[in-house]
Motif scaffolding. Structure first.
Motif, PDB file in Angstrom:
ATOM      1  N   THR A 291      20.601 -18.762  11.733  1.00 31.14           N
ATOM      2  CA  THR A 291      21.281 -19.226  10.519  1.00 31.14           C
ATOM      3  C   THR A 291      20.980 -20.695  10.233  1.00 31.14           C
ATOM      4  O   THR A 291      21.875 -21.512  10.075  1.00 31.14           O
ATOM      5  CB  THR A 291      22.798 -19.020  10.677  1.00 31.14           C
ATOM      6  OG1 THR A 291      23.216 -19.667  11.900  1.00 31.14           O
ATOM      7  CG2 THR A 291      23.160 -17.565  10.759  1.00 31.14           C
ATOM      8  N   ARG A 292      19.706 -21.035  10.228  1.00 33.56           N
ATOM      9  CA  ARG A 292      19.281 -22.443  10.132  1.00 33.56           C
ATOM     10  C   ARG A 292      17.806 -22.472   9.754  1.00 33.56           C
ATOM     11  O   ARG A 292      17.165 -21.423   9.651  1.00 33.56           O
ATOM     12  CB  ARG A 292      19.431 -23.089  11.508  1.00 33.56           C
ATOM     13  CG  ARG A 292      18.705 -22.271  12.571  1.00 33.56           C
ATOM     14  CD  ARG A 292      18.507 -22.990  13.875  1.00 33.56           C
ATOM     15  NE  ARG A 292      18.147 -22.095  14.948  1.00 33.56           N
ATOM     16  CZ  ARG A 292      16.926 -21.730  15.294  1.00 33.56           C
ATOM     17  NH1 ARG A 292      15.887 -22.158  14.595  1.00 33.56           N
ATOM     18  NH2 ARG A 292      16.711 -20.931  16.302  1.00 33.56           N
ATOM     19  N   LEU A 293      17.309 -23.691   9.600  1.00 30.61           N
ATOM     20  CA  LEU A 293      15.874 -23.869   9.418  1.00 30.61           C
ATOM     21  C   LEU A 293      15.196 -23.546  10.742  1.00 30.61           C
ATOM     22  O   LEU A 293      15.703 -23.893  11.799  1.00 30.61           O
ATOM     23  CB  LEU A 293      15.630 -25.345   9.055  1.00 30.61           C
ATOM     24  CG  LEU A 293      14.250 -25.723   8.572  1.00 30.61           C
ATOM     25  CD1 LEU A 293      13.964 -25.078   7.225  1.00 30.61           C
ATOM     26  CD2 LEU A 293      14.169 -27.252   8.413  1.00 30.61           C
ATOM     27  N   ALA A 337       0.923 -24.724  15.950  1.00 25.59           N
ATOM     28  CA  ALA A 337       0.951 -24.773  17.415  1.00 25.59           C
ATOM     29  C   ALA A 337       2.006 -25.799  17.813  1.00 25.59           C
ATOM     30  O   ALA A 337       2.052 -26.901  17.266  1.00 25.59           O
ATOM     31  CB  ALA A 337      -0.414 -25.172  17.957  1.00 25.59           C
ATOM     32  N   ARG A 338       2.874 -25.409  18.734  1.00 23.24           N
ATOM     33  CA  ARG A 338       3.908 -26.330  19.218  1.00 23.24           C
ATOM     34  C   ARG A 338       3.354 -27.084  20.426  1.00 23.24           C
ATOM     35  O   ARG A 338       2.936 -26.457  21.406  1.00 23.24           O
ATOM     36  CB  ARG A 338       5.153 -25.566  19.665  1.00 23.24           C
ATOM     37  CG  ARG A 338       5.814 -24.757  18.580  1.00 23.24           C
ATOM     38  CD  ARG A 338       7.122 -24.204  19.123  1.00 23.24           C
ATOM     39  NE  ARG A 338       7.723 -23.252  18.210  1.00 23.24           N
ATOM     40  CZ  ARG A 338       8.957 -22.781  18.341  1.00 23.24           C
ATOM     41  NH1 ARG A 338       9.709 -23.159  19.374  1.00 23.24           N
ATOM     42  NH2 ARG A 338       9.445 -21.915  17.477  1.00 23.24           N
ATOM     43  N   ILE A 339       3.376 -28.386  20.339  1.00 24.49           N
ATOM     44  CA  ILE A 339       2.876 -29.187  21.456  1.00 24.49           C
ATOM     45  C   ILE A 339       4.067 -29.628  22.308  1.00 24.49           C
ATOM     46  O   ILE A 339       4.998 -30.256  21.814  1.00 24.49           O
ATOM     47  CB  ILE A 339       2.038 -30.368  20.933  1.00 24.49           C
ATOM     48  CG1 ILE A 339       0.818 -29.779  20.191  1.00 24.49           C
ATOM     49  CG2 ILE A 339       1.608 -31.289  22.081  1.00 24.49           C
ATOM     50  CD1 ILE A 339      -0.041 -30.785  19.490  1.00 24.49           C
ATOM     51  N   TYR A 381      16.039 -34.135  26.418  1.00 25.31           N
ATOM     52  CA  TYR A 381      15.929 -33.289  25.228  1.00 25.31           C
ATOM     53  C   TYR A 381      14.825 -32.266  25.382  1.00 25.31           C
ATOM     54  O   TYR A 381      14.040 -32.310  26.313  1.00 25.31           O
ATOM     55  CB  TYR A 381      15.674 -34.161  23.979  1.00 25.31           C
ATOM     56  CG  TYR A 381      16.610 -35.345  23.922  1.00 25.31           C
ATOM     57  CD1 TYR A 381      17.986 -35.137  23.857  1.00 25.31           C
ATOM     58  CD2 TYR A 381      16.125 -36.648  24.000  1.00 25.31           C
ATOM     59  CE1 TYR A 381      18.863 -36.209  23.852  1.00 25.31           C
ATOM     60  CE2 TYR A 381      16.997 -37.720  23.985  1.00 25.31           C
ATOM     61  CZ  TYR A 381      18.362 -37.500  23.921  1.00 25.31           C
ATOM     62  OH  TYR A 381      19.219 -38.553  23.935  1.00 25.31           O
ATOM     63  N   ASP A 382      14.775 -31.380  24.371  1.00 21.64           N
ATOM     64  CA  ASP A 382      13.734 -30.364  24.347  1.00 21.64           C
ATOM     65  C   ASP A 382      12.357 -31.028  24.457  1.00 21.64           C
ATOM     66  O   ASP A 382      12.081 -32.012  23.765  1.00 21.64           O
ATOM     67  CB  ASP A 382      13.850 -29.605  23.027  1.00 21.64           C
ATOM     68  CG  ASP A 382      12.977 -28.374  23.010  1.00 21.64           C
ATOM     69  OD1 ASP A 382      13.407 -27.359  23.569  1.00 21.64           O
ATOM     70  OD2 ASP A 382      11.849 -28.450  22.480  1.00 21.64           O
ATOM     71  N   PRO A 383      11.487 -30.505  25.316  1.00 26.36           N
ATOM     72  CA  PRO A 383      10.177 -31.160  25.501  1.00 26.36           C
ATOM     73  C   PRO A 383       9.153 -30.916  24.392  1.00 26.36           C
ATOM     74  O   PRO A 383       8.014 -31.359  24.512  1.00 26.36           O
ATOM     75  CB  PRO A 383       9.695 -30.595  26.846  1.00 26.36           C
ATOM     76  CG  PRO A 383      10.418 -29.313  27.027  1.00 26.36           C
ATOM     77  CD  PRO A 383      11.711 -29.415  26.274  1.00 26.36           C
TER      78      PRO A 383
END
Ligand code: ADP
Ligand code: ADP
Ligand code: MG
Length: 445
Positions: A291-293, A337-339, A381-383
């Protein structure tokens, strides 16, 4: 339209939201923790407020403090980004109670979709196909064994409040289920404060294909097509593309209709994503609703030409959607691609100081960055530190652009998953579109 928006997030998504606000002539307020004093989002915003210590519980998750800053800065609306408080119904409600507009759905709808069990019940009632399984929380592992025997192995054990691939495990037999139950229950309790667990059928060789939807406050709901996000590690996405190389036009239409129906059935407003798991025969089943971006929203923006953050803001301000379903058209192919700051072989986070950063530039490349040379990647935090997005006429061309861009990406001082991303993108199976969720395990380990 709003004059000022507070962004209750950090990292690349905070900067990305600020960019659209600037284009729309809206002032921005950033919040930051002691660990983020030099973070890019702080300097990108018009104003920035220190809200606490590095740990998220003492800063980015501190609802009271964030509301206080919103009022002090005279912001009229709050954008939650993704992760952090974005799917916290109390935050949505607290904003409304403080006279602020929350850029997202109501707390009631967030709560309803935040529980995977509740979401399954709702979707079943709305005739949206579900993964076969149960719609209630298991009491203990004895009950789990009984239910499992009735549905049949292999199964996916899941935390009802789970997210980010946490609290879920495949179990192939009773022994594995017994081993997995309590550990995952405890993890779910630790992470989400809710140990409710349930079971659903494990779908073999599946794809993760999701539909982006947009809904205004006047009853208009449209979808913006699909994103395939099957390339994952630890049940978490690393490469996403749009359109999916797997769907045919007929399935695509049916999935879009099911997603709109799902959103309509809960009176959804703002941007949201219905995630489906799709089996080898193109049967699709509801997985969950976010329920978000979404992290991977840029690939949809690239092929539709629609700025999703702008739409979120306009809808929250009460505007009617300016687009009808037939106005949505797709052009070209986009890949993200997520780095991550992580070891490319173990996938463990690799915090540290970025001593050097050089990113490739070209018209077909889009960066969403949360870092610069000298940035400190902290363990708080998230890496995920950056997203690299490419757009081309065809999938083949997009793959080539992505491979070239990844090879030119230079980050020194920390380990990143870039080698793994290159190996994926250049793999013949990826080129053939054989992108099932077990890709990483099957070809890269
Ligand atoms: P998406 O569905 O948009 O791809 P993810 O499920 O990967 O998103 O999660 C969105 C973001 O929120 C990611 O940065 C992820 O690491 C983070 N996230 C999700 N759930 C949690 C959680 N329980 N704890 C910490 N971070 C989380
Ligand atoms: P999260 O909230 O952590 O994002 P999801 O329910 O969306 O959890 O599942 C995350 C990923 O786990 C999916 O994209 C898929 O790869 C895998 N998965 C989830 N449920 C199943 C299932 N029943 N069968 C096979 N794979 C699944
Ligand atoms: Mg998910």
């Amino acid at each position: 339209m709003f004059n000022k928006i507070l962004i209750a997030n950090r990292g690349e998504i905070a900067s990305r939201i600020i960019r659209t606000c600037k284009r729309m002539g809206i002032q921005t307020v950033a919040i930051y923790s002691e660990a983020d004093k030099d973070a890019p989002h702080v300097s990108h915003a018009d104003e920035a407020y220190l809200i606490g210590k590095p740990r998220v519980n003492e800063s980015y998750l501190n609802i009271e403090k964030i509301i206080e800053v919103a009022k002090e800065s005279r912001a009229e609306a709050v954008h939650p980004g993704y992760g952090l408080l974005s799917e916290n119904p109390h935050f949505s409600n607290a904003c409304v109670e403080a006279g602020l507009i929350f850029i997202g759905p109501s707390g009631t709808v967030i709560a309803q979709m935040g529980s995977k069990i509740e979401a399954r019940k709702t979707m079943e009632a709305a005739n949206v196909p579900l993964v076969p399984g149960i719609n209630y929380a298991l009491q203990d592992n004895k009950e789990a064994a009984k239910v499992a025997a009735a549905i049949g192995y292999p199964l996916m054990l899941k935390a009802s409040s789970g997210g980010g691939g946490i609290g879920m495990q495949v179990v192939n037999n009773q022994e594995e289920l017994m081993k997995a139950f309590e550990g995952n229950q405890k993890r779910a309790m630790d992470f989400f404060g809710d140990g409710a667990m349930y079971l659903e059928k494990f779908i073999g060789n599946p794809r993760h294909i999701e539909i982006q939807i947009l809904a205004d406050q006047h009853g208009n709901i449209i979808h913006l097509g699909e994103r395939e996000c099957s390339i994952q590690r630890r049940n978490q996405k690393v490469i996403e593309e749009a359109p999916s190389p797997f769907l045919d036009e007929e399935t695509r239409i049916r999935m879009g209709e099911a997603a709109v129906q799902a959103a309509r059935s809960i009176g959804y407003t703002n941007a949201g994503t219905i995630e489906f798991i799709v089996d080898e025969n193109k049967n699709f089943f509801f997985l969950e609703m976010n329920t978000r971006l979404q992290v991977e929203h840029p690939i949809t923006e690239e092929i539709t030409g629609i700025d999703l953050v702008e739409k979120q803001i306009r809808v929250a301000a009460g505007e009617a959607l300016s687009l009808k379903q037939t106005d949505v058209t797709y052009k070209g192919h986009a890949i993200e691609a997520r780095i991550y700051a992580e070891d490319p072989t173990t996938f463990f986070p690799s915090p540290g100081k970025i001593s050097y950063l050089e990113t490739p530039e070209a018209p077909h490349i889009r960066h969403e960055l949360a870092i610069h040379s000298n940035s400190q990647v902290t363990p708080f935090y998230d890496p995920m530190i950056a997203k690299l997005i490419v757009k081309a006429e065809t999938r083949e061309e997009a793959i080539k652009y992505m491979a070239d861009a990844l090879k030119e990406y230079k980050i020194k001082g920390i380990k990143t998953n870039i080698p793994m991303l290159i190996n994926t993108i250049l793999h013949p199976a990826f080129l053939r579109g054989e992108t099932t969720t077990d890709f990483v395990k099957k070809y890269l380990s």
